[in-house]
Design a protein around this motif. Structure first.
Motif, PDB file in Angstrom:
ATOM      1  N   ALA A   1      -4.976  44.078   3.333  1.00 34.10           N
ATOM      2  CA  ALA A   1      -5.869  43.011   2.393  1.00 34.10           C
ATOM      3  C   ALA A   1      -6.222  44.420   1.724  1.00 34.10           C
ATOM      4  N   HIS A   2      -7.285  44.701   2.493  1.00 30.31           N
ATOM      5  CA  HIS A   2      -7.559  45.735   1.790  1.00 30.31           C
ATOM      6  C   HIS A   2      -7.259  47.482   0.537  1.00 30.31           C
ATOM      7  N   GLY A   3      -6.245  47.567   1.612  1.00 33.16           N
ATOM      8  CA  GLY A   3      -4.807  48.201   0.429  1.00 33.16           C
ATOM      9  C   GLY A   3      -4.634  47.276  -0.832  1.00 33.16           C
ATOM     10  N   VAL A   4      -4.446  46.822  -0.801  1.00 29.93           N
ATOM     11  CA  VAL A   4      -3.780  45.369  -1.609  1.00 29.93           C
ATOM     12  C   VAL A   4      -4.098  45.422  -2.595  1.00 29.93           C
ATOM     13  N   ARG A   5      -5.983  45.903  -2.616  1.00 30.93           N
ATOM     14  CA  ARG A   5      -7.080  45.331  -3.804  1.00 30.93           C
ATOM     15  C   ARG A   5      -6.131  46.530  -5.011  1.00 30.93           C
ATOM     16  N   TRP A   6      -5.561  47.371  -4.189  1.00 25.87           N
ATOM     17  CA  TRP A   6      -5.501  48.494  -5.576  1.00 25.87           C
ATOM     18  C   TRP A   6      -4.433  47.915  -6.087  1.00 25.87           C
ATOM     19  N   VAL A   7      -4.032  46.635  -6.495  1.00 26.06           N
ATOM     20  CA  VAL A   7      -3.126  45.955  -7.272  1.00 26.06           C
ATOM     21  C   VAL A   7      -3.857  45.611  -8.279  1.00 26.06           C
ATOM     22  N   MET A   8      -5.350  45.669  -7.983  1.00 28.40           N
ATOM     23  CA  MET A   8      -5.891  45.663  -9.263  1.00 28.40           C
ATOM     24  C   MET A   8      -6.095  45.861 -10.684  1.00 28.40           C
ATOM     25  N   VAL A   9      -6.137  47.427 -10.263  1.00 27.12           N
ATOM     26  CA  VAL A   9      -5.734  48.176 -10.960  1.00 27.12           C
ATOM     27  C   VAL A   9      -5.082  48.314 -12.374  1.00 27.12           C
ATOM     28  N   LEU A  10      -4.323  47.744 -12.040  1.00 26.13           N
ATOM     29  CA  LEU A  10      -3.169  46.972 -13.677  1.00 26.13           C
ATOM     30  C   LEU A  10      -4.077  46.222 -14.534  1.00 26.13           C
ATOM     31  N   PRO A  11      -4.353  45.510 -13.986  1.00 28.44           N
ATOM     32  CA  PRO A  11      -5.096  44.624 -15.142  1.00 28.44           C
ATOM     33  C   PRO A  11      -6.395  45.132 -16.288  1.00 28.44           C
ATOM     34  N   VAL A  12      -6.583  46.241 -14.709  1.00 23.96           N
ATOM     35  CA  VAL A  12      -7.868  46.840 -15.239  1.00 23.96           C
ATOM     36  C   VAL A  12      -8.005  47.906 -16.277  1.00 23.96           C
ATOM     37  N   LEU A  13      -6.496  48.415 -15.684  1.00 26.90           N
ATOM     38  CA  LEU A  13      -6.280  49.067 -17.394  1.00 26.90           C
ATOM     39  C   LEU A  13      -5.718  48.816 -18.469  1.00 26.90           C
ATOM     40  N   GLY A  14      -5.264  47.910 -18.224  1.00 30.15           N
ATOM     41  CA  GLY A  14      -4.528  47.014 -19.237  1.00 30.15           C
ATOM     42  C   GLY A  14      -5.603  46.440 -20.042  1.00 30.15           C
ATOM     43  N   LEU A  15      -6.800  46.003 -19.489  1.00 27.77           N
ATOM     44  CA  LEU A  15      -8.311  45.077 -20.093  1.00 27.77           C
ATOM     45  C   LEU A  15      -8.889  46.595 -20.608  1.00 27.77           C
ATOM     46  N   LEU A  16      -8.827  47.607 -20.237  1.00 30.62           N
ATOM     47  CA  LEU A  16      -9.659  49.228 -20.528  1.00 30.62           C
ATOM     48  C   LEU A  16      -9.232  48.914 -21.871  1.00 30.62           C
ATOM     49  N   LEU A  17      -7.466  49.121 -21.846  1.00 25.96           N
ATOM     50  CA  LEU A  17      -6.994  50.196 -22.967  1.00 25.96           C
ATOM     51  C   LEU A  17      -6.549  48.257 -23.873  1.00 25.96           C
ATOM     52  N   GLY A  18      -7.408  46.955 -24.166  1.00 24.82           N
ATOM     53  CA  GLY A  18      -7.237  46.546 -24.969  1.00 24.82           C
ATOM     54  C   GLY A  18      -8.920  46.363 -25.258  1.00 24.82           C
ATOM     55  N   SER A  19      -9.742  46.921 -24.998  1.00 23.44           N
ATOM     56  CA  SER A  19     -11.279  46.973 -25.046  1.00 23.44           C
ATOM     57  C   SER A  19     -11.353  48.311 -26.664  1.00 23.44           C
ATOM     58  N   PHE A  20     -10.424  49.279 -26.075  1.00 23.73           N
ATOM     59  CA  PHE A  20     -10.257  50.904 -27.056  1.00 23.73           C
ATOM     60  C   PHE A  20      -9.889  50.106 -28.013  1.00 23.73           C
ATOM     61  N   TYR A  21      -8.722  49.479 -28.101  1.00 22.86           N
ATOM     62  CA  TYR A  21      -8.163  49.251 -29.158  1.00 22.86           C
ATOM     63  C   TYR A  21      -8.790  47.810 -30.366  1.00 22.86           C
ATOM     64  N   PHE A  22      -9.493  47.358 -29.792  1.00 24.55           N
ATOM     65  CA  PHE A  22      -9.988  46.541 -30.336  1.00 24.55           C
ATOM     66  C   PHE A  22     -11.478  47.171 -31.240  1.00 24.55           C
TER      67      PHE A  22
END
Length: 146
Positions: free
Chosen positions: A7-28
């Motif tokens: 479970a502790h290792g799987v939490r790193w899967v959340m990096v993918l949506p975080v990166l997508g949201l940050l890219l979206g933030s820069f885009y807007f």
């Protein structure tokens, strides 16, 4: 290997949506800048609608930034930023509350974008417009109470 390590290792899967949201933030944010520059270069009459659109895009950028950094803080690692009052997220409910306040502001800006093109034809139009303004004021008051 215990379930806790998995479970502790799987939490790193959340990096993918975080990166997508940050890219979206820069885009807007970039498009908000372009919209503001375009509006200011067209003169005073055309500047107001373009600047209202830029504010709308900037708020949308803020939603993506708050949600992305909030997910990062909840799932991956606590952030040590001087913006604790804005980005401090302790739970999903806290994140939802912060996003709700920004979304209310986006709706206010969208309302005023439409109000710029408002051309009343009869007295009822003024009454309904005033009712819309009153509802927005109420929404802002409710969101500020949290």
């Amino acid at each position: 290997m215990g379930w806790e390590r998995v479970a502790h290792g799987v939490r790193w899967v959340m990096v993918l949506p975080v990166l997508g949201l940050l890219l979206g933030s820069f885009y807007f944010a970039f498009h908000a800048l372009l919209e503001a520059v375009k509006g200011l270069s067209q003169g005073l009459e055309a500047a107001l609608p373009a600047l209202v659109g830029a504010v709308d895009l900037a708020l949308l950028s803020a939603v993506f930034l708050i949600f992305g950094l909030g997910l990062f803080e909840l799932f991956i690692h606590k952030l040590d930023l001087p913006l604790d009052n804005v980005l401090l997220v302790k739970s999903l409910a806290d994140l939802k509350s912060k996003l709700g306040q920004v979304i209310v502001m986006i709706l206010v800006v969208k309302f005023f974008e439409k109000a710029l093109a408002f051309q009343p034809k009869e007295a009822l139009d003024f009454f309904l417009f005033a009712g819309g303004v009153a509802l927005l004021a109420g929404a802002l008051w409710v969101s500020a109470r949290e």
